[in-house]
Design a protein around this motif. Structure first.
Motif, PDB file in Angstrom:
ATOM      1  N   UNK A  15      38.028  38.100  42.009  1.00 24.73           N
ATOM      2  CA  UNK A  15      37.215  38.156  43.880  1.00 24.73           C
ATOM      3  C   UNK A  15      37.772  37.183  44.341  1.00 24.73           C
ATOM      4  N   UNK A  16      37.785  36.924  46.080  1.00 26.10           N
ATOM      5  CA  UNK A  16      38.505  35.394  46.388  1.00 26.10           C
ATOM      6  C   UNK A  16      37.028  35.123  46.759  1.00 26.10           C
ATOM      7  N   UNK A  17      36.331  33.736  46.110  1.00 23.06           N
ATOM      8  CA  UNK A  17      35.418  32.866  46.624  1.00 23.06           C
ATOM      9  C   UNK A  17      34.836  33.238  47.778  1.00 23.06           C
ATOM     10  N   UNK A  18      35.817  33.543  48.269  1.00 22.38           N
ATOM     11  CA  UNK A  18      35.061  33.337  50.768  1.00 22.38           C
ATOM     12  C   UNK A  18      35.801  34.451  51.164  1.00 22.38           C
ATOM     13  N   UNK A  19      35.925  36.048  50.391  1.00 15.32           N
ATOM     14  CA  UNK A  19      35.576  37.384  51.235  1.00 15.32           C
ATOM     15  C   UNK A  19      34.657  37.957  50.410  1.00 15.32           C
ATOM     16  N   UNK A  20      34.762  39.505  50.892  1.00 10.64           N
ATOM     17  CA  UNK A  20      33.869  39.921  50.670  1.00 10.64           C
ATOM     18  C   UNK A  20      34.864  41.197  50.203  1.00 10.64           C
ATOM     19  N   UNK A  21      36.282  41.129  50.645  1.00  9.94           N
ATOM     20  CA  UNK A  21      37.098  42.304  49.973  1.00  9.94           C
ATOM     21  C   UNK A  21      38.568  42.291  49.765  1.00  9.94           C
ATOM     22  N   UNK A  22      39.010  40.667  49.946  1.00  8.35           N
ATOM     23  CA  UNK A  22      40.178  40.414  49.516  1.00  8.35           C
ATOM     24  C   UNK A  22      40.368  39.841  47.603  1.00  8.35           C
ATOM     25  N   UNK A  23      40.961  39.664  46.811  1.00  5.31           N
ATOM     26  CA  UNK A  23      41.327  39.806  45.403  1.00  5.31           C
ATOM     27  C   UNK A  23      42.147  39.218  45.486  1.00  5.31           C
ATOM     28  N   UNK A  24      42.073  37.738  44.886  1.00  6.99           N
ATOM     29  CA  UNK A  24      43.344  36.916  44.568  1.00  6.99           C
ATOM     30  C   UNK A  24      43.592  37.294  43.251  1.00  6.99           C
ATOM     31  N   UNK A  25      45.177  37.665  42.916  1.00  9.63           N
ATOM     32  CA  UNK A  25      45.345  38.726  41.962  1.00  9.63           C
ATOM     33  C   UNK A  25      46.749  37.618  41.311  1.00  9.63           C
ATOM     34  N   UNK A  26      47.091  37.535  39.376  1.00 11.55           N
ATOM     35  CA  UNK A  26      48.516  36.919  39.720  1.00 11.55           C
ATOM     36  C   UNK A  26      49.299  38.493  39.275  1.00 11.55           C
ATOM     37  N   UNK A  27      50.383  37.584  39.505  1.00  8.03           N
ATOM     38  CA  UNK A  27      51.602  39.676  39.410  1.00  8.03           C
ATOM     39  C   UNK A  27      52.463  38.709  39.567  1.00  8.03           C
ATOM     40  N   UNK A  28      52.847  39.345  38.105  1.00  5.97           N
ATOM     41  CA  UNK A  28      54.191  39.325  37.321  1.00  5.97           C
ATOM     42  C   UNK A  28      55.665  40.065  38.236  1.00  5.97           C
ATOM     43  N   UNK A  29      56.207  38.908  38.271  1.00  4.20           N
ATOM     44  CA  UNK A  29      57.776  39.199  39.535  1.00  4.20           C
ATOM     45  C   UNK A  29      58.808  39.906  38.783  1.00  4.20           C
ATOM     46  N   UNK A  30      58.322  38.975  37.540  1.00  2.00           N
ATOM     47  CA  UNK A  30      60.135  38.818  36.002  1.00  2.00           C
ATOM     48  C   UNK A  30      59.727  38.364  35.011  1.00  2.00           C
ATOM     49  N   UNK A  31      60.458  38.451  34.305  1.00  2.00           N
ATOM     50  CA  UNK A  31      59.847  39.072  32.888  1.00  2.00           C
ATOM     51  C   UNK A  31      59.710  37.270  32.489  1.00  2.00           C
ATOM     52  N   UNK A  32      59.765  36.089  33.280  1.00  2.00           N
ATOM     53  CA  UNK A  32      59.586  34.127  33.071  1.00  2.00           C
ATOM     54  C   UNK A  32      58.607  33.942  34.341  1.00  2.00           C
ATOM     55  N   UNK A  33      58.212  34.825  34.750  1.00  2.00           N
ATOM     56  CA  UNK A  33      57.523  34.200  36.283  1.00  2.00           C
ATOM     57  C   UNK A  33      56.539  35.171  37.024  1.00  2.00           C
ATOM     58  N   UNK A  34      55.245  34.570  36.852  1.00  2.00           N
ATOM     59  CA  UNK A  34      54.191  35.016  37.614  1.00  2.00           C
ATOM     60  C   UNK A  34      53.914  34.112  39.015  1.00  2.00           C
ATOM     61  N   UNK A  35      54.025  35.127  39.725  1.00  2.00           N
ATOM     62  CA  UNK A  35      53.146  34.335  41.531  1.00  2.00           C
ATOM     63  C   UNK A  35      51.586  34.705  41.311  1.00  2.00           C
ATOM     64  N   UNK A  36      50.582  33.918  42.557  1.00  2.77           N
ATOM     65  CA  UNK A  36      49.514  34.502  42.917  1.00  2.77           C
ATOM     66  C   UNK A  36      49.365  34.774  43.855  1.00  2.77           C
ATOM     67  N   UNK A  37      48.583  36.005  44.614  1.00  3.00           N
ATOM     68  CA  UNK A  37      49.517  36.357  45.874  1.00  3.00           C
ATOM     69  C   UNK A  37      47.653  36.855  46.198  1.00  3.00           C
ATOM     70  N   UNK A  38      47.133  37.531  47.258  1.00  4.44           N
ATOM     71  CA  UNK A  38      45.984  36.856  48.015  1.00  4.44           C
ATOM     72  C   UNK A  38      46.141  38.189  49.029  1.00  4.44           C
ATOM     73  N   UNK A  39      45.208  39.880  48.009  1.00  2.90           N
ATOM     74  CA  UNK A  39      45.232  41.140  48.987  1.00  2.90           C
ATOM     75  C   UNK A  39      43.993  41.464  49.055  1.00  2.90           C
ATOM     76  N   UNK A  40      44.285  42.237  50.129  1.00  2.00           N
ATOM     77  CA  UNK A  40      42.597  43.321  49.888  1.00  2.00           C
ATOM     78  C   UNK A  40      43.270  44.481  49.368  1.00  2.00           C
ATOM     79  N   UNK A  41      43.936  45.527  49.084  1.00  2.00           N
ATOM     80  CA  UNK A  41      43.879  46.792  49.004  1.00  2.00           C
ATOM     81  C   UNK A  41      43.457  46.907  48.128  1.00  2.00           C
ATOM     82  N   UNK A  42      42.426  48.245  48.349  1.00  2.00           N
ATOM     83  CA  UNK A  42      41.679  48.798  47.755  1.00  2.00           C
ATOM     84  C   UNK A  42      42.222  49.501  46.250  1.00  2.00           C
ATOM     85  N   UNK A  43      43.399  49.704  46.187  1.00  2.00           N
ATOM     86  CA  UNK A  43      43.692  50.647  44.829  1.00  2.00           C
ATOM     87  C   UNK A  43      44.736  49.280  44.191  1.00  2.00           C
ATOM     88  N   UNK A  44      43.941  47.784  44.101  1.00  2.00           N
ATOM     89  CA  UNK A  44      44.518  46.875  43.118  1.00  2.00           C
ATOM     90  C   UNK A  44      44.202  46.916  41.812  1.00  2.00           C
TER      91      UNK A  44
END
Length: 207
Positions: free
Chosen positions: A105-134
């Motif tokens: 969960x995002x520390x300053x939001x009641x609907x956002x999450x902080x996701x770590x998302x793998x976008x390649x075999x050797x790379x992960x990025x952080x994305x803040x998102x509010x998708x309910x199905x994440x």
């Protein structure tokens, strides 16, 4: 680098190379080339090429793909105009399969999450998102910085509520897919999809 050509702009090819972050812009034009910069720090965020169709054939409106030869031609025009900048081609896909590997969960939001998302075999990025199905383990489509959405919105790295975010996870509607549901939620892909694979509407959407 996002290339946009629109006949309503009177034969102008616009290259977006950076995020102006809402700051005021200034431009310097020499011959048929204009360099667009942020007033606050001088960062180059765009180039405009007037009478663009005299440089190489351009078809269609909206976002266009530039070949290495096209970029070489634009660099030639920049040099002839008296600028010292050099454009660097970027052919890496900007819409790719991503896998959520962590979600908190995002520390300053009641609907956002902080996701770590793998976008390649050797790379992960952080994305803040509010998708309910994440959820952890979900494979979805990620729009990376430098992407242009079908709506015309541009994706850049930034912050949401103080947390860095490097792209966005997209819904079927945001990707302009046919028969996309109107409810909120990012696109859900088969678990067999491989992170980093370029987005293919035919392959990744069969509804």
């Amino acid at each position: 680098m996002i290339a946009i050509y629109n006949t309503h702009l009177n034969d102008v090819l616009m290259l977006i190379t950076g995020d102006n972050q809402g700051e005021k812009l200034t431009a310097t034009r020499k011959d048929n080339v204009a360099k667009v910069m942020r007033e606050d720090n001088g960062q180059v965020v765009a180039w405009n090429f007037f009478d663009a169709s005299t440089l190489f054939p351009i078809t269609g409106n909206g976002q266009v793909d530039l070949s290495d030869a096209d970029v070489d031609t634009l660099n030639g025009a920049i040099k002839v105009a008296g600028f010292e900048d050099v454009l660097v081609p970027d052919h890496a896909p900007k819409f790719v399969v991503g896998e959520i590997t962590s979600l908190v969960p995002h520390p300053d939001s009641d609907h956002l999450n902080i996701a770590q998302v793998k976008i390649a075999e050797d790379k992960t990025v952080q994305i803040v998102a509010g998708a309910p199905n994440a959820r952890v383990g979900l494979k979805t489509i990620v729009a990376l910085p430098g992407a242009m959405m079908p709506s015309g919105a541009l994706i850049f790295a930034g912050q949401l509520r103080g947390e860095p975010s490097f792209g966005m996870m997209a819904s079927p509607r945001e990707l302009a897919l046919p028969n996309a549901p109107q409810k909120r939620g990012i696109i859900e892909l088969a678990g067999s999809e491989v992170p980093g694979t370029a987005f293919d509407p035919v392959k990744h959407w069969q509804k």
